[in-house]
Structures are given as C-alpha cells and as structure tokens.
Scaffold this active site. Structure first.
Site, PDB file in Angstrom:
ATOM      1  N   GLU A  50     -10.873  -7.382   9.533  1.00 16.01           N
ATOM      2  CA  GLU A  50     -10.568  -8.077  10.540  1.00 16.01           C
ATOM      3  C   GLU A  50     -11.173  -7.596  12.064  1.00 16.01           C
ATOM      4  OE1 GLU A  50      -9.273 -11.425  10.714  1.00 16.01           O
ATOM      5  OE2 GLU A  50      -9.520 -11.257   8.661  1.00 16.01           O
ATOM      6  N   TYR A  91      -4.279 -10.055  15.523  1.00 19.10           N
ATOM      7  CA  TYR A  91      -4.209  -9.075  14.462  1.00 19.10           C
ATOM      8  C   TYR A  91      -5.555  -7.868  14.631  1.00 19.10           C
ATOM      9  CZ  TYR A  91      -4.217  -6.613   9.956  1.00 19.10           C
ATOM     10  OH  TYR A  91      -4.133  -5.920   8.977  1.00 19.10           O
ATOM     11  N   HIS A 145      -7.014  -6.343  -0.237  1.00 19.48           N
ATOM     12  CA  HIS A 145      -6.660  -5.466  -1.381  1.00 19.48           C
ATOM     13  C   HIS A 145      -5.212  -6.127  -1.913  1.00 19.48           C
ATOM     14  CE1 HIS A 145      -5.793  -3.321   2.324  1.00 19.48           C
ATOM     15  NE2 HIS A 145      -4.920  -2.815   1.707  1.00 19.48           N
ATOM     16  N   SER A 152      -8.737  -2.510   9.398  1.00 18.50           N
ATOM     17  CA  SER A 152      -8.883  -3.773   8.533  1.00 18.50           C
ATOM     18  C   SER A 152     -10.455  -4.445   8.799  1.00 18.50           C
ATOM     19  CB  SER A 152      -7.889  -4.660   8.954  1.00 18.50           C
ATOM     20  OG  SER A 152      -8.218  -5.971   8.755  1.00 18.50           O
ATOM     21  N   ASP A 171       1.056  -1.284  -0.134  1.00 19.29           N
ATOM     22  CA  ASP A 171       0.074  -0.161  -0.070  1.00 19.29           C
ATOM     23  C   ASP A 171       0.861   1.199   0.058  1.00 19.29           C
ATOM     24  OD1 ASP A 171      -1.999  -1.754   0.487  1.00 19.29           O
ATOM     25  OD2 ASP A 171      -2.741  -1.244   2.182  1.00 19.29           O
TER      26      ASP A 171
HETATM   27  O1  G4F Z   1      -4.545 -13.892   1.728  1.00 16.29           O
HETATM   28  P1  G4F Z   1      -4.825 -14.189   2.938  1.00 16.29           P
HETATM   29  O2  G4F Z   1      -3.976 -14.692   3.831  1.00 16.29           O
HETATM   30  O3  G4F Z   1      -5.286 -12.610   3.660  1.00 16.29           O
HETATM   31  P2  G4F Z   1      -6.290 -12.515   4.909  1.00 16.29           P
HETATM   32  O4  G4F Z   1      -5.856 -13.224   6.208  1.00 16.29           O
HETATM   33  O5  G4F Z   1      -7.524 -12.411   4.583  1.00 16.29           O
HETATM   34  O6  G4F Z   1      -5.649 -11.157   5.589  1.00 16.29           O
HETATM   35  C1  G4F Z   1      -5.412  -9.978   4.568  1.00 16.29           C
HETATM   36  O7  G4F Z   1      -6.729  -9.056   4.252  1.00 16.29           O
HETATM   37  C2  G4F Z   1      -6.852  -8.523   5.632  1.00 16.29           C
HETATM   38  C3  G4F Z   1      -8.301  -7.635   5.494  1.00 16.29           C
HETATM   39  O8  G4F Z   1      -7.961  -6.340   4.493  1.00 16.29           O
HETATM   40  C4  G4F Z   1      -5.720  -7.570   6.174  1.00 16.29           C
HETATM   41  F1  G4F Z   1      -6.252  -7.114   7.538  1.00 16.29           F
HETATM   42  C5  G4F Z   1      -4.674  -8.422   6.409  1.00 16.29           C
HETATM   43  O9  G4F Z   1      -3.665  -7.643   6.827  1.00 16.29           O
HETATM   44  C6  G4F Z   1      -4.312  -8.951   5.163  1.00 16.29           C
HETATM   45  O10 G4F Z   1      -3.932  -8.254   4.340  1.00 16.29           O
HETATM   46  O11 G4F Z   1      -6.076 -15.228   3.335  1.00 16.29           O
HETATM   47  C7  G4F Z   1      -7.127 -14.960   2.561  1.00 16.29           C
HETATM   48  C8  G4F Z   1      -8.215 -16.221   2.599  1.00 16.29           C
HETATM   49  C9  G4F Z   1      -8.337 -16.565   3.975  1.00 16.29           C
HETATM   50  O12 G4F Z   1      -9.719 -16.973   4.260  1.00 16.29           O
HETATM   51  C10 G4F Z   1      -7.434 -17.765   4.192  1.00 16.29           C
HETATM   52  O13 G4F Z   1      -8.077 -18.864   4.988  1.00 16.29           O
HETATM   53  O14 G4F Z   1      -7.402 -17.063   1.878  1.00 16.29           O
HETATM   54  C11 G4F Z   1      -7.766 -18.380   2.721  1.00 16.29           C
HETATM   55  N1  G4F Z   1      -6.722 -19.349   2.056  1.00 16.29           N
HETATM   56  C12 G4F Z   1      -6.955 -20.694   1.793  1.00 16.29           C
HETATM   57  N2  G4F Z   1      -5.988 -21.166   1.792  1.00 16.29           N
HETATM   58  C13 G4F Z   1      -5.360 -19.312   2.398  1.00 16.29           C
HETATM   59  C14 G4F Z   1      -4.909 -20.344   1.978  1.00 16.29           C
HETATM   60  N3  G4F Z   1      -4.658 -18.313   2.710  1.00 16.29           N
HETATM   61  C15 G4F Z   1      -3.184 -18.225   2.637  1.00 16.29           C
HETATM   62  N4  G4F Z   1      -2.459 -17.079   3.174  1.00 16.29           N
HETATM   63  N5  G4F Z   1      -2.661 -19.529   2.124  1.00 16.29           N
HETATM   64  C16 G4F Z   1      -3.566 -20.580   1.743  1.00 16.29           C
HETATM   65  O15 G4F Z   1      -2.917 -21.598   1.369  1.00 16.29           O
END
Ligand code: G4F
Length: 329
Positions: free
Chosen positions: A126, A148, A178, A124, A14
């Site tokens: 979250e 977090y 994002h 967020s 960002d």
């Molecule tokens: O990409 P993620 O790790 O992002 P998450 O946890 O939603 O957090 C991001 O967005 C938030 C809201 O803006 C921010 F506050 C935070 O700082 C960050 O930018 O996971 C997204 C989704 C989750 O539901 C997770 O369980 O993807 C799912 N997922 C499924 N398989 C996975 C995976 N996430 C990750 N990282 N790796 C996987 O293999």
C-alpha cells in the site's frame, strides 16, 4: 545460546505463522500485547502455551524501552497494525500513531540501549499506492493513496533513517497481500472462502462482493513470514518486496473458491456498489527477483492451493460449529 525474538502484533495472522516458524527454529518467542487486547492471545491456539506474552502498552515509549531492555532480543518483528485498509479513513490519526508510533518507539529503544538487535518493519504494498509501473521493486516510487499506506510509509522512512543515521540492522519487508485460513473475514479471500463453504453446506445462499475486476498479488502468509526471518539472517540490512509476482482478479478468486466446492459462482454472487473502492485501477504486483537472488526465497504455495485450503478449512470449521456462516462485509 537461545535467541529471543520479540514480536508486536503476535496475535494476528502473521504473528501466528511467524511464531510457529521461530519456535521450530528454537527461538524463545515473546509477544508484546496491549493490556486491553489480552483476550486475543487465545487466537494463538496451540501456540499460546509455547510463547511468552508480556502485557505492554505499545503507545508508551517507557514501557517499550523497559521490555526491550529486559528481554535483550536478538530480533524484533514489528507487526502491530490495524490492517483493514478502508478502516484507516475512519481513524487516520489512530492508524498513524499505532503504525508509525510503535515503530519509532521500538527503534529508539534499540538505539538508546545500544543493542545489536536486528529489526524487521512490516511494510506493505500500500506504500506504492498510485503506481505508474508494474511490477514493483523496493526502488519503485511511493505514492500511497490512503491513511494506512501513508502511515506504513512514514514507519518505513523512520526505519530507513535509523539504519542510515545510527547504523541499526533494520529492514522493511514490503509485503503484498498474504492470506491463510487465519485471515479475518473482512478481507476478501476469507470472505469468499467462508461464503463458498457456507453456501455448499446450505447455511446461506448469497455473497455480496465489491469490484470483481480488482486485482491483487495474493500469496500464503506462511511463505511470507519465512521471508521476514530470512531478511534478518542476511549479511546486510536491506528492504525487499515480497509477493508472488502474479496478479489475479477478485473474479478469479471467486471462480476458484466456488469450483473447490463444485458450485457455479454466478448463481450465488452479486455485486454491491457500496463495497467498491475508488481508484483501484493500479496494478500492485511484486517483482520478487531480489528476494529470490539474495534470500533464496520463493513462494511455496500456489494461489489455487491457498484458496482450496481456505475453503476446506472453513467447511470443517462450519461443520464443527467453530465459526459463524456470515463473514464481515
Ligand atoms: O482483502 P482486502 O480487503 O485487502 P487489501 O485492502 O488489499 O489489504 C491487505 O493487503 C495489503 C497489502 O499486503 C495490506 F497492507 C493490508 O493490511 C491488507 O492485509 O482487499 C483486496 C482487494 C481490494 O482490491 C478490494 O477492493 O479485494 C477487493 N474487494 C472486492 N470486493 C474486496 C471486496 N475487498 C473486501 N475486503 N471486501 C469485498 O467485498
């Protein structure tokens, strides 16, 4: 007169897009980067020479106050945070201190110096956590489910207290996911984009993923930073949820990314139970109506365009040897 914008977390995704936006508008852009993270300034690529970097310890109230006093910024964007949610379970206190401590120290500095600085707090989705209604607005009750989210909520309330008690022009942008080609590979969009690109080029043959049915509201980081800036140009300081208002599953994400490179995802993707997070049945999705009405903000890049750009960028990077084919898990 040239306006100064001060950004913490400038070397993150960002920070890059926000710096790009503000430089284009003629701002002097100054990033506060802790001494031990100076090497991360290289991540600003073409912008590294156009912004000013101050080496400042974000855990020092004195150092932050000195920086604010010296720079007299028109706007502060507090983006600094360890942003990978699962990691916050490993270091809840460190997460709290960096997120809440930095916000509190910057808000206190602005108040004590009596400056008319406008303050943006990167919040967020979250903070909503265990939601009982969807979509969410800035009025939706907060029930964070991890350290977090709890730290982001504490920073949010600290900002609200400074606005209410001291009259600071301070706002929270409650941002949903994002993404961009600058997203680190531990986040799911970039993990999938990089894997699809690497498999297409024959550099790897599998992708292990967590919950395919998990849903998120995914937008483009460049669109979301525009909303940050618009919030600080408004007549009144208010909080906004910023997202697309559209939910997609991780399964949609995988299908979209692999179809960009004409591959059948089912031949390459396997699920790994160790990557599945607990309690993910909540629907975190924004109602961006207030941002549309008050800030005239709307996302410009669709989910499909975003994912296609990410996959194509990773193909070019892999061909140039500029990135490793294996992302983080
Ligand atoms: O990409 P993620 O790790 O992002 P998450 O946890 O939603 O957090 C991001 O967005 C938030 C809201 O803006 C921010 F506050 C935070 O700082 C960050 O930018 O996971 C997204 C989704 C989750 O539901 C997770 O369980 O993807 C799912 N997922 C499924 N398989 C996975 C995976 N996430 C990750 N990282 N790796 C996987 O293999």
């Amino acid at each position: 007169m040239t306006k100064t914008a001060l950004i913490t977390g400038i070397t993150g995704q960002d920070g890059y897009y926000l710096s790009h936006l503000l430089l284009g508008k003629g701002y002097r852009v100054v990033g506060l980067v802790p001494p031990e993270r100076q090497s991360s300034v290289a991540k600003l690529d073409d912008l590294a020479e156009q912004v000013e970097i101050y080496s400042v310890n974000l855990t020092s109230a004195e150092a932050l106050t000195q920086a604010v006093e010296q720079l007299q910024p028109a706007e502060i964007y507090n983006l600094a945070a360890p942003s990978f949610v699962p990691a916050s379970w490993d270091d809840p206190l460190g997460t709290l201190d960096l997120i809440t401590g930095t916000a509190t120290r910057l808000l206190s500095a602005t108040r004590l110096l009596g400056l008319p600085t406008r303050f943006y707090q990167a919040s967020s989705s979250e903070i909503f956590g265990e939601v009982r209604s969807a979509p969410q607005t800035a009025e939706t009750p907060f029930r964070p489910k991890n350290p977090y989210g709890a730290a982001k909520l504490h920073a949010h309330w600290t900002m609200v207290h400074h606005r209410d008690r001291y009259g600071l022009f301070a706002c929270s942008g409650i941002l949903y996911n994002h993404e961009s080609p600058r997203r680190p590979p531990q986040f799911v969009t970039r993990k999938i984009a990089l894997a699809a690109a690497a498999i297409k080029l024959g550099l790897r043959d599998r992708l292990s993923i967590g919950n395919l049915e998990a849903k998120r509201d995914w937008g483009f980081a460049g669109d979301h930073v525009e909303a940050m800036w618009r919030m600080l140009q408004a007549d009144t300081a208010e909080d906004y949820v910023i997202g697309t208002g559209v939910l997609h599953t991780v399964r949609n994400l995988v299908e979209t990314a692999f179809s960009c490179v004409d591959l059948d995802w089912q031949k390459y993707v396997e699920t790994d139970p160790t990557l599945v997070r607990e309690d993910e049945h909540f629907q975190l999705v924004a109602d961006p109506t207030k941002a549309k009405n008050n800030l005239h903000w709307e996302p410009q890049v669709s989910f499909e365009q975003l994912i296609e750009t990410m996959v194509k960028t990773d193909i070019e990077r892999l061909k140039a040897g500029a990135v490793a084919a294996m992302g983080a898990s």
